[in-house]
Design a protein around this motif. Structure first.
Motif, short mmCIF file in Angstrom:
data_model
loop_
_atom_site.label_atom_id
_atom_site.label_comp_id
_atom_site.label_asym_id
_atom_site.label_seq_id
_atom_site.Cartn_x
_atom_site.Cartn_y
_atom_site.Cartn_z
N ILE A 232 0.84 -1.21 0.00
CA ILE A 232 0.00 0.00 0.00
C ILE A 232 0.87 1.25 0.00
O ILE A 232 0.62 2.21 -0.74
N GLN B 280 2.47 1.78 -3.46
CA GLN B 280 1.53 2.30 -4.45
C GLN B 280 1.13 3.74 -4.14
O GLN B 280 0.89 4.54 -5.06
N LYS C 35 -3.23 -0.35 -5.29
CA LYS C 35 -3.39 -0.02 -3.88
C LYS C 35 -4.69 -0.62 -3.34
O LYS C 35 -4.74 -1.15 -2.23
#
Length: 398
Positions: free
Chosen positions: A120, A123, A221
């Protein structure tokens, strides 16, 4: 006497007929004209700061990855050191918390959450970088479009002056030299319009690419966030009490420290301005001791082996032109040399002959634009040079 006159008349008539026939059979060679162009590449400062070294000069041949300038690293090195220390501290706290649990399943669950968090974060960083690139490309597009519009107005003005000059030249009011000087002014204005049009197209392409990068990063993400939720749910089943929340908070702290360290390293790397490809520097906009602003264009270069020119083929002749065919090119600067080119593309749609063609009859004809890539003489030819082109077939000259 009368017979001699008749004979002389017949001989004279036959001679005239033969000469006329020869003139009809021998069509004058028709050359196509164009202006040599180059693909310009802007080299932009991705970080700001004081320029400590700037060795690049206009006209210099550069290689891909060659260093053109260096921005002061002190601030960015300090940021890297600070980010490394923050990461080490966060990792130490996490390791200490994880060491309190002996359950291998818990350790595996923690690793899954940590991996999802890292994805996460990555991204997020990619999306932010793409957003910065999008803002920069949009700003550059606006600037180049403004310059393009100005260049088109200049071209229109020079064309109107050429029309006036043609009228004056026909009446003998100006010299041929003055008339040709105005023709050259039109050619230069047209070259500027073409170059800026190419820059506008390239800038718009970078904008679209940045938008696609943002969309891709956000999609990845979203996938990572879904995986993270599943990993946390699994971990919740393996852990009890507040220990899980403590470790999750520490995982988040490590992930945040990782992202900051990656960003700091990226900024430090971008303090060295490098050539993106082999080519020739056309313009420099920075010197040692000046402060470079983030997003500013520091250099403009021309890619090596990327000279081209555009000519226009009458609609009736289009069937005789094929992609890949060779051409002969001549320029005024080297009157005794012939350079070689190759047809790279042929326009799909016809257009009226461009306005800079002098004869009104020619301007009303439908033509197809043909782009020729220059394959020989690149070390001598330069953008902006007018050129005459003769097309060749596989069997020989056209």
């Amino acid at each position: 006497m009368y017979r001699k006159g008749i004979c002389s008349f017949l001989v004279l008539s036959l001679s005239v007929s033969l000469l006329a026939g020869c003139s009809l059979l021998q069509k004058p060679e028709q050359l196509l004209s164009g202006t040599i162009e180059a693909d310009e590449v802007p080299i932009v400062a991705e970080v700001g700061g004081l320029v400590e070294h700037a060795t690049a000069e206009e006209g210099m041949h550069v290689q891909k990855g060659g260093v053109l300038a260096e921005i002061s690293k002190r601030t960015y090195e300090a940021a890297v050191n600070e980010a490394e220390a923050a990461k080490a501290q966060a990792q130490a706290k996490l390791d200490e918390a994880k060491a309190g649990s002996r359950n291998p399943s818990v350790q595996k669950g923690i690793a899954a959450v940590q991996q999802a968090d890292a994805t996460i974060s990555l991204q997020d960083a990619r999306a932010k970088q793409a957003q910065a690139a999008l803002a920069q490309s949009q700003e550059q597009t606006t600037q180049v479009e403004t310059q393009w519009e100005g260049a088109k107005k200049t071209l229109a003005y020079q064309e109107s002056r050429l029309k006036e000059a043609a009228s004056l030249f026909e009446r003998g009011a100006i010299s041929k030299k003055d008339y040709e000087a105005q023709q050259e002014a039109v050619n230069q204005a047209q070259t500027q319009v073409n170059q800026l049009a190419a820059q506008v197209e390239a800038s718009r392409s970078r904008t679209l690419s940045a938008q696609q990068d943002i969309a891709a990063a956000l999609a990845q993400k979203g996938t990572a966030e879904a995986q993270r939720k599943g990993a946390i749910a699994d971990l919740d089943l393996l852990k009890e009490g507040s220990t899980d929340y403590t470790i999750r908070a520490m995982l988040a702290a490590v992930q945040q420290a990782d992202a900051r360290l990656d960003q700091a390293k990226w900024q430090l790397e971008k303090t060295v301005i490098k050539a993106p490809a082999d080519g020739i520097l056309l313009r420099t906009s920075i010197s040692e001791g000046e402060v470079a602003k983030q997003g500013a264009t520091l250099f403009t270069m021309m890619k090596a082996d990327h000279l081209k020119l555009k000519v226009y083929i009458p609609e009736a002749e289009l069937s005789k032109v094929k992609i890949g065919e060779k051409t002969e090119i001549k320029v005024d600067a080297y009157p005794d040399e012939v350079f070689v080119g190759q047809i790279q593309s042929i326009a799909e749609k016809a257009e009226f002959t461009p306005k800079n063609v002098q004869t009104p009859n020619e301007r009303t004809k439908l033509v197809f634009a043909v782009t020729i890539r220059i394959t020989e003489g690149l070390e001598k030819l330069r953008p902006g040079m007018p050129a005459d082109v003769r097309l060749l077939t596989e069997e020989g000259e056209r």
